[in-house]
Design an enzyme around this catalytic site. Structure first.
Site, PDB file in Angstrom:
ATOM      1  N   ASP A 139      -0.479   1.364   6.092  1.00  0.00           N
ATOM      2  CA  ASP A 139      -0.198   0.351   7.120  1.00  0.00           C
ATOM      3  C   ASP A 139      -0.227  -1.073   6.586  1.00  0.00           C
ATOM      4  O   ASP A 139      -0.589  -2.025   7.299  1.00  0.00           O
ATOM      5  CB  ASP A 139      -1.208   0.481   8.295  1.00  0.00           C
ATOM      6  CG  ASP A 139      -1.169   1.869   8.904  1.00  0.00           C
ATOM      7  OD1 ASP A 139      -0.082   2.455   8.958  1.00  0.00           O
ATOM      8  OD2 ASP A 139      -2.234   2.359   9.324  1.00  0.00           O
ATOM      9  N   LYS A 178       4.607  -1.742   4.878  1.00  0.00           N
ATOM     10  CA  LYS A 178       5.668  -1.212   3.994  1.00  0.00           C
ATOM     11  C   LYS A 178       7.013  -1.174   4.714  1.00  0.00           C
ATOM     12  O   LYS A 178       8.045  -1.494   4.128  1.00  0.00           O
ATOM     13  CB  LYS A 178       5.312   0.214   3.512  1.00  0.00           C
ATOM     14  CG  LYS A 178       4.046   0.292   2.685  1.00  0.00           C
ATOM     15  CD  LYS A 178       3.718   1.722   2.309  1.00  0.00           C
ATOM     16  CE  LYS A 178       3.348   2.570   3.482  1.00  0.00           C
ATOM     17  NZ  LYS A 178       2.083   2.216   4.144  1.00  0.00           N
ATOM     18  N   GLY A 179       6.982  -0.769   6.004  1.00  0.00           N
ATOM     19  CA  GLY A 179       8.232  -0.661   6.766  1.00  0.00           C
ATOM     20  C   GLY A 179       8.997  -1.977   6.734  1.00  0.00           C
ATOM     21  O   GLY A 179      10.189  -2.011   6.432  1.00  0.00           O
ATOM     22  N   GLY A 187       3.869   5.948   9.834  1.00  0.00           N
ATOM     23  CA  GLY A 187       4.453   5.165  10.923  1.00  0.00           C
ATOM     24  C   GLY A 187       4.836   3.819  10.333  1.00  0.00           C
ATOM     25  O   GLY A 187       3.964   3.022   9.997  1.00  0.00           O
ATOM     26  N   HIS A 188       6.132   3.607  10.127  1.00  0.00           N
ATOM     27  CA  HIS A 188       6.614   2.382   9.483  1.00  0.00           C
ATOM     28  C   HIS A 188       7.345   1.528  10.520  1.00  0.00           C
ATOM     29  O   HIS A 188       8.373   1.942  11.051  1.00  0.00           O
ATOM     30  CB  HIS A 188       7.532   2.736   8.304  1.00  0.00           C
ATOM     31  CG  HIS A 188       6.831   3.486   7.219  1.00  0.00           C
ATOM     32  ND1 HIS A 188       7.475   4.047   6.149  1.00  0.00           N
ATOM     33  CD2 HIS A 188       5.520   3.763   7.029  1.00  0.00           C
ATOM     34  CE1 HIS A 188       6.592   4.626   5.361  1.00  0.00           C
ATOM     35  NE2 HIS A 188       5.402   4.486   5.883  1.00  0.00           N
ATOM     36  N   THR A 191      -3.997  12.804  11.107  1.00  0.00           N
ATOM     37  CA  THR A 191      -3.066  12.494  12.196  1.00  0.00           C
ATOM     38  C   THR A 191      -2.720  13.753  13.002  1.00  0.00           C
ATOM     39  O   THR A 191      -1.955  13.678  13.955  1.00  0.00           O
ATOM     40  CB  THR A 191      -1.765  11.887  11.640  1.00  0.00           C
ATOM     41  OG1 THR A 191      -1.174  12.852  10.756  1.00  0.00           O
ATOM     42  CG2 THR A 191      -2.025  10.599  10.874  1.00  0.00           C
ATOM     43  N   GLN A 243       1.926   6.157   3.403  1.00  0.00           N
ATOM     44  CA  GLN A 243       0.474   6.043   3.224  1.00  0.00           C
ATOM     45  C   GLN A 243       0.166   4.937   2.202  1.00  0.00           C
ATOM     46  O   GLN A 243       0.939   4.012   2.083  1.00  0.00           O
ATOM     47  CB  GLN A 243      -0.152   7.386   2.803  1.00  0.00           C
ATOM     48  CG  GLN A 243      -0.183   8.434   3.925  1.00  0.00           C
ATOM     49  CD  GLN A 243       1.128   9.152   4.120  1.00  0.00           C
ATOM     50  OE1 GLN A 243       1.688   9.706   3.188  1.00  0.00           O
ATOM     51  NE2 GLN A 243       1.637   9.165   5.342  1.00  0.00           N
ATOM     52  N   THR A 252      -0.586   7.341  15.757  1.00  0.00           N
ATOM     53  CA  THR A 252      -1.542   7.954  16.684  1.00  0.00           C
ATOM     54  C   THR A 252      -2.085   6.955  17.711  1.00  0.00           C
ATOM     55  O   THR A 252      -2.768   7.361  18.647  1.00  0.00           O
ATOM     56  CB  THR A 252      -2.744   8.519  15.902  1.00  0.00           C
ATOM     57  OG1 THR A 252      -3.336   7.442  15.161  1.00  0.00           O
ATOM     58  CG2 THR A 252      -2.320   9.621  14.939  1.00  0.00           C
ATOM     59  N   GLY A 253      -1.828   5.674  17.540  1.00  0.00           N
ATOM     60  CA  GLY A 253      -2.337   4.657  18.458  1.00  0.00           C
ATOM     61  C   GLY A 253      -3.826   4.380  18.267  1.00  0.00           C
ATOM     62  O   GLY A 253      -4.406   3.564  18.995  1.00  0.00           O
ATOM     63  N   SER A 265       4.468 -12.600   3.687  1.00  0.00           N
ATOM     64  CA  SER A 265       4.905 -12.313   5.052  1.00  0.00           C
ATOM     65  C   SER A 265       3.906 -12.906   6.037  1.00  0.00           C
ATOM     66  O   SER A 265       2.700 -12.739   5.893  1.00  0.00           O
ATOM     67  CB  SER A 265       5.008 -10.793   5.219  1.00  0.00           C
ATOM     68  OG  SER A 265       5.124 -10.439   6.567  1.00  0.00           O
TER      69      SER A 265
HETATM   70  P1  GDP Z   1       3.409   0.511   7.249  1.00  0.00           P
HETATM   71  O1  GDP Z   1       2.901   1.868   7.632  1.00  0.00           O
HETATM   72  O2  GDP Z   1       2.898   0.068   5.920  1.00  0.00           O
HETATM   73  O3  GDP Z   1       4.904   0.404   7.358  1.00  0.00           O
HETATM   74  O4  GDP Z   1       2.799  -0.505   8.318  1.00  0.00           O
HETATM   75  P2  GDP Z   1       2.751  -0.314   9.919  1.00  0.00           P
HETATM   76  O5  GDP Z   1       4.106  -0.514  10.466  1.00  0.00           O
HETATM   77  O6  GDP Z   1       2.029   0.932  10.280  1.00  0.00           O
HETATM   78  O7  GDP Z   1       1.766  -1.490  10.300  1.00  0.00           O
HETATM   79  C1  GDP Z   1       2.033  -2.825   9.978  1.00  0.00           C
HETATM   80  C2  GDP Z   1       2.110  -3.629  11.282  1.00  0.00           C
HETATM   81  O8  GDP Z   1       2.038  -5.003  10.974  1.00  0.00           O
HETATM   82  C3  GDP Z   1       3.407  -3.440  12.043  1.00  0.00           C
HETATM   83  O9  GDP Z   1       3.146  -3.554  13.413  1.00  0.00           O
HETATM   84  C4  GDP Z   1       4.271  -4.618  11.565  1.00  0.00           C
HETATM   85  O10 GDP Z   1       5.235  -5.008  12.528  1.00  0.00           O
HETATM   86  C5  GDP Z   1       3.226  -5.677  11.414  1.00  0.00           C
HETATM   87  N1  GDP Z   1       3.482  -6.683  10.371  1.00  0.00           N
HETATM   88  C6  GDP Z   1       4.106  -6.536   9.173  1.00  0.00           C
HETATM   89  N2  GDP Z   1       4.047  -7.689   8.458  1.00  0.00           N
HETATM   90  C7  GDP Z   1       3.364  -8.564   9.238  1.00  0.00           C
HETATM   91  C8  GDP Z   1       2.942  -9.919   9.049  1.00  0.00           C
HETATM   92  O11 GDP Z   1       3.170 -10.538   8.016  1.00  0.00           O
HETATM   93  N3  GDP Z   1       2.235 -10.497  10.067  1.00  0.00           N
HETATM   94  C9  GDP Z   1       1.932  -9.848  11.221  1.00  0.00           C
HETATM   95  N4  GDP Z   1       1.238 -10.479  12.156  1.00  0.00           N
HETATM   96  N5  GDP Z   1       2.331  -8.566  11.440  1.00  0.00           N
HETATM   97  C10 GDP Z   1       3.016  -7.941  10.453  1.00  0.00           C
HETATM   98  P1  IMO Z   2       1.681   4.887   6.743  1.00  0.00           P
HETATM   99  O1  IMO Z   2       2.824   5.421   5.930  1.00  0.00           O
HETATM  100  C1  IMO Z   2      -2.584   4.980   7.570  1.00  0.00           C
HETATM  101  C2  IMO Z   2      -4.610   8.837   7.055  1.00  0.00           C
HETATM  102  C3  IMO Z   2      -5.192   9.493   8.301  1.00  0.00           C
HETATM  103  C4  IMO Z   2      -6.384  10.213   7.683  1.00  0.00           C
HETATM  104  C5  IMO Z   2      -5.824  10.679   6.340  1.00  0.00           C
HETATM  105  C6  IMO Z   2      -5.328  12.125   6.334  1.00  0.00           C
HETATM  106  O2  IMO Z   2       2.064   4.452   8.102  1.00  0.00           O
HETATM  107  O3  IMO Z   2       0.923   3.854   5.977  1.00  0.00           O
HETATM  108  P2  IMO Z   2      -3.130  13.298   7.303  1.00  0.00           P
HETATM  109  O4  IMO Z   2      -2.614  13.413   8.697  1.00  0.00           O
HETATM  110  O5  IMO Z   2      -2.199  12.633   6.346  1.00  0.00           O
HETATM  111  O6  IMO Z   2      -3.655  14.590   6.756  1.00  0.00           O
HETATM  112  O7  IMO Z   2      -4.437  12.346   7.425  1.00  0.00           O
HETATM  113  O8  IMO Z   2      -4.758   9.809   6.031  1.00  0.00           O
HETATM  114  N1  IMO Z   2      -3.165   8.495   7.137  1.00  0.00           N
HETATM  115  C7  IMO Z   2      -2.702   7.245   7.302  1.00  0.00           C
HETATM  116  N2  IMO Z   2      -3.362   6.079   7.482  1.00  0.00           N
HETATM  117  N3  IMO Z   2      -1.232   4.989   7.477  1.00  0.00           N
HETATM  118  C8  IMO Z   2      -0.568   6.152   7.264  1.00  0.00           C
HETATM  119  O9  IMO Z   2       0.748   6.173   6.992  1.00  0.00           O
HETATM  120  C9  IMO Z   2      -1.298   7.355   7.201  1.00  0.00           C
HETATM  121  N4  IMO Z   2      -0.966   8.652   7.034  1.00  0.00           N
HETATM  122  C10 IMO Z   2      -2.116   9.335   6.982  1.00  0.00           C
HETATM  123  O10 IMO Z   2      -5.583   8.524   9.252  1.00  0.00           O
HETATM  124  O11 IMO Z   2      -7.407   9.305   7.429  1.00  0.00           O
HETATM  125 MG    MG Z   3       1.919   2.762   9.232  1.00  0.00          MG
END
Ligand code: GDP
Ligand code: IMO
Ligand code: MG
Length: 424
Positions: free
Chosen positions: A13, A16-17, A40-41, A127, A222, A299-300, A411
């Site tokens: 998180d 990356k997305g 979740g990207h 998850t 991840q 997962t929220g 960013s």
């Molecule tokens: P990923 O799994 O690495 O793709 O990241 P996620 O999408 O799960 O979580 C990153 C969250 O941060 C998302 O809601 C993005 O929209 C948000 N985000 C990304 N870059 C920034 C930033 O520079 N500032 C803020 N405030 N939010 C960001």
């Molecule tokens: P993105 O790509 C954050 C975590 C789960 C748990 C562990 C194992 O959005 O960054 P799993 O369901 O993979 O067997 O769970 O890994 N986990 C993540 N945490 N971002 C993710 O993906 C994750 N994918 C799995 O919360 O701790």
């Molecule tokens: Mg994510």
């Protein structure tokens, strides 16, 4: 653009997305190489927000070819739902989504076993998408691959064999119901028919493309600390989320990959169980969680938040061979009076400056911090490095020194436009 891997440098998180969406503009192919719909990207484009779980984030750019590599585990139901959601938004995947025939398939028994293991055995905080049990079958050589969905006899034989084992585990060990062969077989044959058009020899497509000098972006899911080898085992996911996985998970040899970019959140978050040395105290946790909207995209669940940990990211720089860093979510720190950076751990009279493997050390250690003054200014409208408040620049400079790696992009918001390069 050279063939580039984009990898998460912390516990997932990192944003990356967003970063992949930006780099995808210059790529021809965007490829997922591991994980499944545990990812979740999030990509924000103007008023629209997309959360991709299985399909590469490059799909939001017209004309880019997106590939789900052999290292990914695919839940066909989740895949069809994601394709449906994209098509409703007017984004067609036809002719530009390809799935490796060697990718393994997630079945409902994987999801149930994931849940039951969480309830009754070790709690990892997964998850619950069946990721671990599906990879376990792959390594145990009893997994079912995408290509098997297209061969009735193969699917029949493998599923019958697997259900014998899974139903015995479900009924005798977990005292719960098993699965009927007929209904699962029918359901998965049907999925096979629906996704047949996407299933192909993706390693050939990619290698042919690279020969023709096409540009490939490898999308990590991840983060490094969730890697099954280099993460905080056993509190990890079940695949190699690190850059090495880009090669084994796509069939592109390491000599064909030119560059690795690490995505680093300006602080740290993690979802699920496991050690987290720099985790905030409850008050600050809540403040940053709300400001950074730190709730799981899959997962929220509320994400755990903490200070930037230079041991974690230096470990990632080394393991992935990170050439350049992108720092995200700098804006989330805008309101703080002062900001801490972890530069070491202390445990049992010993000082650590390299990330330790022992869960005991990571759980019990005391972080050593440096404290830097905050900038107390809104950075979300900043459009160039030179316009950042001086204390924000100092924070980034300190990060860069500790990581011994160049920060190239910053960013300050979730929108595509809230990004600027650091310059020389
Ligand atoms: P990923 O799994 O690495 O793709 O990241 P996620 O999408 O799960 O979580 C990153 C969250 O941060 C998302 O809601 C993005 O929209 C948000 N985000 C990304 N870059 C920034 C930033 O520079 N500032 C803020 N405030 N939010 C960001
Ligand atoms: P993105 O790509 C954050 C975590 C789960 C748990 C562990 C194992 O959005 O960054 P799993 O369901 O993979 O067997 O769970 O890994 N986990 C993540 N945490 N971002 C993710 O993906 C994750 N994918 C799995 O919360 O701790
Ligand atoms: Mg994510």
């Amino acid at each position: 653009m050279p063939n580039t891997v984009i990898v998460g440098a912390q516990w997932g998180d990192e944003g990356k997305g967003k970063v992949i969406d930006i780099f995808a503009a210059k790529a021809d192919y965007v490829v997922r190489y591991q994980g499944g719909n545990n990812a979740g990207h999030t990509v924000v484009i103007g008023k629209d927000s997309f959360v991709l779980h299985l399909i590469p984030s490059g799909i939001l750019h017209k004309g880019k070819v997106c590939i789900i590599g052999n290292g990914v585990v695919v839940d066909p139901k989740a895949l069809l739902e994601e394709i449906g959601t994209l098509e409703k938004e007017g984004i067609s995947v036809n002719g530009r989504l390809f799935i490796s025939e060697e990718a393994h398939v997630i079945f409902p028994y994987h999801k149930i076993l994931d849940e039951l293991k969480e309830q009754k055995l070790k709690k990892i905080g997964t998850t619950k998408q069946g990721i671990g049990p599906c990879y376990a079958d792959k390594v145990a050589r009893s997994g079912i691959r995408m290509i098997d969905l297209l061969e009735e006899d193969t699917l029949k034989e493998k599923l019958q064999h697997n259900l014998e084992e899974k139903n015995a585990i479900l009924t005798r060990i977990y005292n719960t119901g098993g699965f009927s062969f007929d209904s699962l077989y029918g359901e998965y044959l049907d999925y096979g028919k629906k996704i047949k058009r996407y299933i192909c020899n993706t390693k050939q497509i990619l290698n042919d493309a690279i020969k023709k000098k096409k540009r490939v972006l490898f999308e990590g899911a991840q983060g490094t600390l969730l890697d099954v080898d280099y993460g905080t085992y056993p509190f990890v996911t079940s695949s190699n989320s690190t850059a090495g996985g880009a090669s084994t998970g796509t069939g592109v040899g390491p000599t064909k990959i030119d560059k690795v970019i690490g995505v680093v959140k300006a602080y740290t978050t993690r979802v699920g169980e496991g050690p987290f040395p720099t985790e905030f105290t409850p008050d600050l946790m809540e403040k940053i969680r709300q400001k950074g909207k730190e709730f799981g995209a899959t997962t929220g669940r509320p994400r755990r938040c903490g200070w930037f940990d230079s041991l974690v990211v230096r470990h990632s720089v080394m393991i992935n061979g990170i050439d350049e860093v992108v720092v995200t979510k700098l804006d989330v720190l805008d309101d703080l009076d002062s900001i801490k950076i972890c530069t070491g751990y202390r445990f049992g009279g010993k000082a650590y400056t390299d990330f330790p493997s022992s869960i005991k050390v990571l759980t019990g250690c005391e972080p050593v911090y440096e404290e830097l003054p905050g900038w107390k200014k809104d950075t979300t409208r900043v459009t160039s490095y030179s316009k950042l408040p001086p204390n924000a620049k100092n924070y980034l400079k300190r990060m860069q020194t500790l990581l011994k790696t160049k920060i190239v992009l910053i960013s300050v918001g979730s929108e595509r436009s809230q990004t600027f390069s650091k310059g020389a």
